[in-house]
Design an enzyme around this catalytic site. Sequence first.
Site: not given
Ligand code: DAK
Length: 257
Positions: A65, A108, A111, A131
Amino acid sequence: MPITLKITPPLEGVLCITLNRSEVMNALNTQLLGELADTLSDADSDDKVRAVVITGNTKAFAAGADINEMAERDLVGMLEDPRQHHWKTITHFRKPIIAAVNGYALGGGCELAMHADIIIAGENALFGQPEINLGIMPGAGGTQRLLRAVGKSLATQMVLTGEPISARRAFEAGLVSEITQPELTLERAKAIALHIASKAPLAVRLARESLHKAMDTDLATGLRFERHAFTLLAGTADREEGIRAFQEKRPATFQGH
Ligand code: DAK
């Protein structure tokens, strides 16, 4: 016209959808999920579409997400979140989806891949539910579908530690059905989709529904569903064509009725 997706018009029954927010690792914001749900809705009633491939880019299928968007929603905002509606539309899509996954499939993104009927992964794919690192938990099937796919111990480890698993580990656990070189993932997924698209659409639909039943019902109910579905197909022209083609030693041509 979608902005967050690239869509290749159906070719031999296969529609290909590419997630297109590469600047943020294909983070799934409301717009992307809405466009994906609308595209699948249209494809559901389009006879030219018999299977769908969903893919990302070489670095990311989708990193979950959009965290920045999520940060703006409080409890009430989450309850009224339109994304829930979009996820429901994706869940209820009636045709086979093949996910071609390279790079990150997190939160997500993992998922979304698990909404597909088949996952083909590049060697560089990483599947995870991180998450917990954000103080939240999976919300689109990451506890339910993952546990059914890889079993209790590995799913619990992934969800509670947030640590991702490699493509190889995902393959061994049964989350993905094949691993390819990253540059071949999409081609392989398309080839499988084309293969499915050449089969009788009603048989594909009912076989798929029956497989889904195995996920959410007991064996006796699932077997009853399977028998009814099998019987229903006896009324289709495609069954007649399939059997006649076998007897006449020629390839079958299925019409979808
Ligand atoms: N959201 C927003 N921006 C993101 C992102 C994300 N999930 N993942 C990466 N980015 C952005 C980074 O902020 C960065 O942006 P800038 O700084 O360049 O502006 C750009 O993408 C490149 O990322 P990195 O610089 O971080 O790149 P790295 O290679 O160093 O790292 C990474 C890649 C994928 C390991 C890292 O970016 C990371 O950990 N990202 C977050 C992963 C994460 O935590 N995902 C889970 C999110 S929570 C629901 C349904 C679904 C959900 C919720 C509710 N309902 C139906 C109610 C789902 C929830 C989730 O998925």
